[in-house]
Design a protein around this motif. Structure first.
Motif, PDB file in Angstrom:
ATOM      1  N   VAL A 144       0.863  -1.190   0.000  1.00 37.30           N
ATOM      2  CA  VAL A 144       0.000   0.000   0.000  1.00 37.30           C
ATOM      3  C   VAL A 144       0.898   1.238   0.000  1.00 37.30           C
ATOM      4  O   VAL A 144       1.891   1.279   0.734  1.00 37.30           O
ATOM      5  N   GLY A 175       1.423   5.186   0.872  1.00 36.46           N
ATOM      6  CA  GLY A 175       0.949   6.411   1.521  1.00 36.46           C
ATOM      7  C   GLY A 175       1.555   7.556   0.721  1.00 36.46           C
ATOM      8  O   GLY A 175       1.377   7.658  -0.495  1.00 36.46           O
ATOM      9  N   GLY A 176       2.318   8.407   1.395  1.00 37.42           N
ATOM     10  CA  GLY A 176       3.000   9.500   0.687  1.00 37.42           C
ATOM     11  C   GLY A 176       4.346   9.067   0.140  1.00 37.42           C
ATOM     12  O   GLY A 176       5.057   9.845  -0.489  1.00 37.42           O
ATOM     13  N   CYS A 177       4.742   7.810   0.406  1.00 36.83           N
ATOM     14  CA  CYS A 177       5.983   7.192  -0.107  1.00 36.83           C
ATOM     15  C   CYS A 177       7.250   7.828   0.461  1.00 36.83           C
ATOM     16  O   CYS A 177       8.324   7.692  -0.139  1.00 36.83           O
ATOM     17  N   GLY A 178       7.154   8.517   1.596  1.00 38.38           N
ATOM     18  CA  GLY A 178       8.333   9.119   2.223  1.00 38.38           C
ATOM     19  C   GLY A 178       9.432   8.095   2.423  1.00 38.38           C
ATOM     20  O   GLY A 178      10.593   8.338   2.091  1.00 38.38           O
ATOM     21  N   TYR A 179       9.060   6.938   2.949  1.00 41.51           N
ATOM     22  CA  TYR A 179      10.059   5.890   3.173  1.00 41.51           C
ATOM     23  C   TYR A 179      10.094   4.871   2.056  1.00 41.51           C
ATOM     24  O   TYR A 179      11.161   4.402   1.681  1.00 41.51           O
ATOM     25  N   ILE A 180       8.922   4.529   1.504  1.00 40.43           N
ATOM     26  CA  ILE A 180       8.896   3.472   0.477  1.00 40.43           C
ATOM     27  C   ILE A 180       9.891   3.796  -0.639  1.00 40.43           C
ATOM     28  O   ILE A 180      10.646   2.952  -1.099  1.00 40.43           O
ATOM     29  N   VAL A 228      11.227  17.644   9.292  1.00 37.77           N
ATOM     30  CA  VAL A 228      11.984  18.022   8.091  1.00 37.77           C
ATOM     31  C   VAL A 228      11.599  19.390   7.528  1.00 37.77           C
ATOM     32  O   VAL A 228      12.268  20.367   7.795  1.00 37.77           O
ATOM     33  N   THR A 231       1.832  10.970   4.854  1.00 40.26           N
ATOM     34  CA  THR A 231       0.438  10.830   5.282  1.00 40.26           C
ATOM     35  C   THR A 231       0.321  10.278   6.697  1.00 40.26           C
ATOM     36  O   THR A 231       1.245   9.630   7.203  1.00 40.26           O
ATOM     37  N   THR A 257       2.150   6.949   8.482  1.00 43.11           N
ATOM     38  CA  THR A 257       2.751   7.172   9.807  1.00 43.11           C
ATOM     39  C   THR A 257       2.252   6.134  10.806  1.00 43.11           C
ATOM     40  O   THR A 257       3.037   5.543  11.548  1.00 43.11           O
ATOM     41  N   ALA A 276       0.664   3.180  10.076  1.00 41.49           N
ATOM     42  CA  ALA A 276       0.995   1.818   9.638  1.00 41.49           C
ATOM     43  C   ALA A 276       2.484   1.520   9.836  1.00 41.49           C
ATOM     44  O   ALA A 276       2.862   0.396  10.125  1.00 41.49           O
ATOM     45  N   TYR A 280       6.472   3.849  13.546  1.00 47.49           N
ATOM     46  CA  TYR A 280       7.863   4.254  13.768  1.00 47.49           C
ATOM     47  C   TYR A 280       8.083   4.650  15.231  1.00 47.49           C
ATOM     48  O   TYR A 280       7.354   5.496  15.761  1.00 47.49           O
ATOM     49  N   ASP A 337       6.880  11.513  16.049  1.00 46.30           N
ATOM     50  CA  ASP A 337       6.354  12.600  16.893  1.00 46.30           C
ATOM     51  C   ASP A 337       4.822  12.580  16.922  1.00 46.30           C
ATOM     52  O   ASP A 337       4.230  12.625  18.002  1.00 46.30           O
ATOM     53  N   PRO A 338       4.141  12.503  15.748  1.00 45.36           N
ATOM     54  CA  PRO A 338       2.667  12.500  15.816  1.00 45.36           C
ATOM     55  C   PRO A 338       2.098  11.313  16.578  1.00 45.36           C
ATOM     56  O   PRO A 338       1.071  11.452  17.251  1.00 45.36           O
ATOM     57  N   LEU A 367      -5.478   0.903   6.643  1.00 45.53           N
ATOM     58  CA  LEU A 367      -6.027   1.908   7.551  1.00 45.53           C
ATOM     59  C   LEU A 367      -6.881   2.868   6.739  1.00 45.53           C
ATOM     60  O   LEU A 367      -6.429   3.408   5.733  1.00 45.53           O
ATOM     61  N   ARG A 413      15.939  17.495  20.297  1.00 41.88           N
ATOM     62  CA  ARG A 413      16.552  17.071  19.035  1.00 41.88           C
ATOM     63  C   ARG A 413      17.937  17.690  18.947  1.00 41.88           C
ATOM     64  O   ARG A 413      18.150  18.784  19.477  1.00 41.88           O
TER      65      ARG A 413
END
Ligand SMILES: Cc1cc2nc3c(=O)[nH]c(=O)nc-3n(C[C@H](O)[C@H](O)[C@H](O)COP(=O)(O)OP(=O)(O)OC[C@H]3O[C@@H](n4cnc5c(N)ncnc54)[C@H](O)[C@@H]3O)c2cc1C
Length: 265
Positions: A28, A30-35, A96, A105, A109, A111, A114, A118-119, A153, A171
């Motif tokens: 699936v 999402g926003g593909c930040g990590y994918i 970031v 997304t 986040t 699914a 992590y 933070d969220p 989700l 941080r």
């Protein structure tokens, strides 16, 4: 390099779910930040962007947020920024930069589960629930304590009540991952004290919350709640900080967040 063999714009949640279950190697998006950062092969990429999952809805008793809603909406949508003293805005604004927050997304986040998120720390303090296609409605607390699901989700549900809340983190630089993050929430005499990036995933400190319920919130009890949380929770080492450092800084962050809640009240 990322390789995608087939690309599916799902036309319904059922189609997306059935594809995820039936096609080996399907993923699936999402926003593909990590994918998109990984070198991997995806047999079928399941894109949810045609399913109207980008929404923030005020139902009166709750705020519902669709899985494809970006983290940027958490800091710009007035319904979100009004909720619990804008705690969700505080929890995302150091991630970031605006360009990334416009892509990533809440579905990805949640699914992703992590531990540094933070969220997720703030949403746990707000007693958030999740709506999955197959598993139905589950609390974020239960979801984070398990192993995750091969499911989709649909939305998150954040109770809307008189809760005051605050988020804070430490941080090494403004946009780095948090060395430790903390969110606290107060609703009447009930408290939720959450510590994330320990570096393990976000967890509630029941000892700190029970203490505050019994003793009320003032400068002294805020400091004691911080001490109790640092005693109850486990902290570990990673390249951003040692367990010893995290344990030392935890009471400071909790006291700061509780002081903010006190002043908000
Ligand atoms: C460079 C970088 C720095 C970051 N720094 C921080 C930070 O400091 N603090 C922080 O909190 N976060 C940080 N993040 C994480 C970010 O906030 C998002 O949580 C993360 O990118 C996942 O969201 P996404 O939409 O990109 O998900 P994706 O990468 O698209 O997906 C992540 C996972 O979720 C699955 N998925 C996506 N949507 C669904 C769905 N609806 N149902 C089921 N499964 C789904 C995917 O299959 C995948 O396994 C960072 C991310 C990047 C790329």
């Amino acid at each position: 390099m990322l390789q995608i063999d087939n690309y599916l714009y799902a036309s319904s949640l059922t189609e997306a779910y059935n594809t995820l279950q039936s096609v080996p190697g399907s993923v699936v998006l999402g926003g593909c930040g990590y994918i998109r950062l990984g070198a991997r092969s995806i047999s079928t990429a399941i894109d949810l962007s045609n399913l109207d999952l980008n929404f923030v809805r005020d139902t009166g008793s709750a705020i519902e947020v669709g899985a494809m809603t970006t983290l940027r909406s958490f800091e710009t949508n007035p319904t979100m920024t009004r909720l619990a003293n804008g705690v969700l805005k505080s929890a995302v604004e150091n991630i970031v930069g605006v360009q990334l927050r416009n892509c990533v997304t809440i579905g990805g986040t949640v699914a992703g589960r992590y531990p540094f998120s933070d969220p997720l720390t703030a949403l746990l303090a707000l007693d958030t629930e999740l709506q999955f296609v197959n598993h139905g409605r589950v609390s974020l607390e239960e979801y984070l304590s398990g192993k995750g699901y091969k499911d989709i989700l649909e939305k998150i549900i954040i109770p809307q009540d008189d809760r005051s809340a605050a988020f804070t983190s430490i941080r090494k630089s403004k946009t780095d991952y948090a060395v430790l993050n903390v969110a606290v929430a107060k609703n009447a005499d009930n408290y939720r004290i959450v510590v994330g990036s320990r570096p393990g995933k976000a967890m509630l400190s029941t000892d700190a919350a029970d203490y505050l319920t019994q003793n009320g919130l003032d400068d002294k009890s805020a400091a004691e709640a911080g001490r109790l949380a640092a005693e109850q929770l486990q902290f570990g080492d990673n390249p951003r900080g040692s367990g010893e450092y995290r344990k030392a800084v935890c009471p400071v962050l909790i006291t700061r967040a509780l002081t903010e809640v006190m002043h908000a009240a």
